[in-house]
Design a protein around this motif. Structure first.
Motif, short mmCIF file in Angstrom:
data_model
loop_
_atom_site.label_atom_id
_atom_site.label_comp_id
_atom_site.label_asym_id
_atom_site.label_seq_id
_atom_site.Cartn_x
_atom_site.Cartn_y
_atom_site.Cartn_z
N UNK A 42 58.84 -72.05 -10.26
CA UNK A 42 58.99 -72.18 -8.81
C UNK A 42 58.37 -71.00 -8.05
N UNK A 43 58.24 -69.86 -8.71
CA UNK A 43 57.56 -68.73 -8.08
C UNK A 43 56.07 -69.04 -7.94
N UNK A 44 55.48 -69.54 -9.01
CA UNK A 44 54.07 -69.93 -8.93
C UNK A 44 53.84 -71.02 -7.89
N UNK A 45 54.81 -71.89 -7.74
CA UNK A 45 54.68 -73.00 -6.78
C UNK A 45 54.67 -72.50 -5.34
N UNK A 46 55.18 -71.29 -5.11
CA UNK A 46 55.26 -70.76 -3.75
C UNK A 46 54.12 -69.79 -3.42
N UNK A 47 53.08 -69.78 -4.25
CA UNK A 47 52.02 -68.79 -4.05
C UNK A 47 51.34 -68.92 -2.69
N UNK A 48 51.36 -70.12 -2.13
CA UNK A 48 50.69 -70.33 -0.83
C UNK A 48 51.59 -70.03 0.36
#
Length: 554
Positions: A42-48
Motif C-alpha cells: 500500500x505504500x508503493x500504491x501511494x507513490x503518486x
C-alpha cells in the motif's frame, strides 16, 4: 562575504533554466523504490500522492553532489508513508496529499544556520546568556581543543580527519600533545601544532591509534577507496531489514517515543516524528557532555527530562516509561544502551510478545561490517565515504574539503524518521516488534551513488556562490567556516527564503526567547501534521519533571 551583483544573479538563473530540481527529485524518489525498499504494497500504491513544488529550479546547496534533490526525495518518501498511515487510520477513501517544497527540503540540513533566537543567529556571542552550557569538556568553547576536529595532512601524503567528539583529551594525549594549550588558543596556531604531529605519522598509524583509544576519526578516502574497503562493500549493499490510538487529530497521536540521543542525527529523527503528533520524551543526563546549541531547534515537540540510567532512581523512572513506549530511538555509541540492559534484545525479552515496539538505532557506520563498532560523527562519515574528497576536487583542489552543512547528520535523521514511520505502518498492519538501523555513512553512500551535477551546471553554481576562488576553502576549513560560507551565499542568492512564512516559523515564548526555526517540510493535506507542526515549543534539556507519560504536552 561580498554581496552578489544583480547581473550575476540573473545570469545564474538564466543559465539554470534547462535543469529541473523537481524532475530530478522525482527521478531520485522513484529510483528508491527500485532497490528492494522494505515497504508494504500500500505504500508503493501511494507513490503518486506526492506533489513537488518549488519557486525556482536551481539547486540551493553549493556542492557538486545532488544533496538538494536527495532531501526532496527523502521528504517525499516520508510523506508517502505518512499518507499511507493516515489513510489506514482515517479511511482509505480520503483524498490525501503530501506536499513537498523542494527548496524547503534543501534547506532542511541548514536548519541550525538559519535559526535565530530573539533575532540573533546562534553563533552570536550573546547566545551564551540564553543557552545553558553543556560543553563540559570545552570542545566547542576552547579554540585549541575545537581545532582538533579538522582534516590534517599525514606523513604518507594523505589526509586524516580527527574529531574532538565530546572530549578531546584522549586524542590529544595519544598524539603526545597537551590537552589544553592557551598559547595556541587561536585557529592557525592550533592547527599548525596538530599538523606538525600528524605529518610525522602515516594515516594508517593514526587510524590504528584512534581505534585503540576508541575515539572518532577516519582517513579521507576517495569514493573508489571507500567502495574497495570491506566496510564500503558491506554498506553499499546493506538494506536494513503499532497499533495507534484510534483518536486524532494527528497521524501519530497516541504514539510514545523515548529519545535517547545527542547532538544532531538522532534528535532530527524525533523532532520530525513530533511533527506528526507523536509524544516525544527526550532523556539526557547532566553528567554527560552535549551540545546545547542544537536544543534550540531539535527540542520542538518534546518534553525533556534528566535521568541517570546507571542509578537505581533513574532506572526506576525509565522502566516505568518503557511500560507504555512505542518507539525507542538510540543514538549513543554502539552497544552503550544495551550494556545498561535496554537494548532491543533486552526489550524483546521484557515484553515477551505482550506488546510490540519499534527500536531505531542511529550510528555513524551502520550495522555489520568491519567498522560498525567504531564511534563517529558527521565529519568522519564525510571523510571515510568519499564526500570530502569529492567536494574538494569539485572545487578544483587536490585535497579533501568538508561539505557545506551536516548533510550526513540530517540525511541519517531523515532516513531514521522514514524507517520509523515504515515500522509503525508494519506494526499497524501486521503487529509485532521491529528493529531498524540507519547510519551517516549509508546516507553518504547513497548520495554519492546519485552522482554529481553536470559539469556546466556545477561550474555555473560554483561561480554564483563565489567558489571559483580555489583559495577560499581548503582541507583546514572546518565545519563552521564551510557552513557559514554556504549559508551566506544562499541568503544572498535567495533572500526571500528566510522570510517565507511557509518555510520558517517563530515561537515567541520559549525558555530561550523568541525562536525562529524551520517549519515542517512535509505538509499532509487535509491532515496537517499538527498545528504549526508541534504540540509544544522548544525547551532546554532536563526542563520537565520526570512524572511519566500522563502529563500533557504544552
Amino acid at each position: 562575504m561580498r554581496r552578489l551583483p544583480a547581473y550575476r544573479l540573473m545570469e545564474f538563473r538564466r543559465t539554470m533554466t534547462s535543469y529541473s530540481t523537481v524532475e530530478t527529485s522525482k527521478q531520485v524518489l522513484l529510483s528508491t523504490f527500485e532497490h528492494n525498499l522494505p515497504v508494504l504494497p500500500e505504500v508503493r500504491a501511494n507513490v503518486n500522492c506526492v506533489e513537488f513544488t518549488t519557486d525556482s529550479d536551481q539547486p540551493l546547496i553549493p556542492i557538486a553532489l545532488k544533496a538538494h534533490e536527495s532531501f526532496a526525495a527523502l521528504k517525499a518518501l516520508e510523506g508517502i508513508i505518512a499518507v499511507t498511515l493516515c489513510k489506514k487510520r482515517f479511511g482509505d477513501d480520503k483524498d490525501i496529499k503530501a506536499l513537498v517544497n523542494c527548496n524547503h527540503a534543501a534547506l532542511f540540513p541548514a536548519m541550525s544556520f538559519l535559526s535565530t533566537v530573539d533575532g540573533m543567529p546562534k553563533w552570536d556571542p550573546e547566545m551564551k546568556q540564553k543557552i545553558k552550557d553543556t560543553d563540559l569538556n570545552q570542545v566547542y568553547s576552547n579554540i585549541y581543543r575545537r581545532m582538533l576536529t579538522s582534516i590534517y595532512r599525514t606523513k604518507d601524503g594523505r589526509f586524516y580527519h580527527l574529531h574532538a567528539s565530546l572530549d578531546a583529551t584522549p586524542t590529544f594525549q595519544a598524539l603526545g600533545l597537551p590537552s589544553y594549550d592557551e598559547e595556541k588558543n587561536e585557529k592557525a596556531r592550533a592547527q599548525r601544532a596538530i599538523e606538525t604531529i600528524t605529518q610525522q605519522l602515516t594515516s594508517d598509524v593514526i587510524d590504528s591509534m584512534i581505534r585503540d583509544i576508541k575515539q572518532a576519526g577516519s582517513p579521507c578516502l576517495t569514493r573508489e577507496e571507500f567502495l574497495d574497503s570491506s566496510h564500503g562493500k558491506h554498506i553499499s549493499k546493506y538494506i536494513p531489514a503499532l497499533k495507534l490510538s484510534p483518536q486524532g487529530p494527528n497521524i501519530l497521536s497516541g504514539v510514545k517515543v523515548l529519545d535517547l540521543t545527542r547532538v544532531i542525527a538522532g534528535p532530527v529523527i524525533t523532532r520530525t516524528l513530533a511533527e506528526y503528533g507523536a509524544q516525544v520524551m527526550r532523556i539526557t543526563n547532566h553528567n554527560l557532555p552535549d551540545q546545547s546549541y542544537y536544543a534550540v531547534d531539535f527540542n520542538f515537540g518534546k518534553r525533556t527530562i534528566d535521568l541517570d540510567l546507571k542509578s537505581p532512581e533513574g532506572r526506576k523512572v525509565f522502566e516505568k516509561l518503557l511500560e507504555d513506549v512505542d518507539v525507542i530511538v538510540d543514538g549513543y555509541r554502539p552497544g552503550a544502551i544495551a550494556r545498561l540492559g535496554y537494548g532491543p534484545d533486552d526489550l524483546l525479552k521484557r515484553f515477551a510478545g505482550a506488546r510490540g515496539f519499534v527500536y531505531v538505532k542511529e550510528s555513524c557506520y551502520g550495522e555489520g561490517g568491519e567498522w560498525s563498532d567504531r564511534p563517529g560523527w558527521q565529519q568522519i562519515a564525510d571523510s571515510v565515504s568519499g564526500v570530502s574528497w569529492a567536494n574538494g576536487q569539485a572545487l578544483g583542489l587536490e585535497e579533501p574539503v568538508p561539505p557545506p552543512f551536516p548533510l550526513a547528520d540530517f540525511g541519517a535523521g531523515e532516513l531514521g524518521c522514514i524507517a520509523t514511520l515504515n515500522a509503525l505502518h508494519h506494526r499497524l498492519v501486521k503487529g509485532g516488534s521491529y528493529y531498524t538501523s540507519v547510519s551517516l555513512v549509508k546516507y553518504n553512500d547513497w548520495l554519492m551513488s546519485l552522482g554529481p551535477y553536470p559539469k556546466q551546471l556545477w561550474k555555473t553554481m560554483a561561480k554564483a556562490h563565489g567558489l571559483e576562488d580555489s583559495l577560499k576553502l581548503s582541507h583546514q576549513s572546518n565545519f563552521d567556516e564551510v557552513g557559514l560560507t554556504a549559508i551566506t551565499s544562499i541568503q544572498q542568492l535567495y533572500p526571500h527564503l528566510q522570510e517565507d512564512p511557509e518555510l520558517m516559523q517563530e515561537a515567541t515564548h520559549t525558555h530561550f526567547g523568541a525562536v525562529k526555526t524551520q517549519s515542517p517540510v512535509v505538509r499532509i493535506e487535509p491532515y496537517k501534521t499538527a498545528t504549526k507542526g508541534w504540540l509544544n515549543v522548544t525547551r532546554p534539556a532536563g526542563y520537565d519533571l520526570p512524572t511519566g507519560w500522563a502529563v500533557e504536552l504544552q
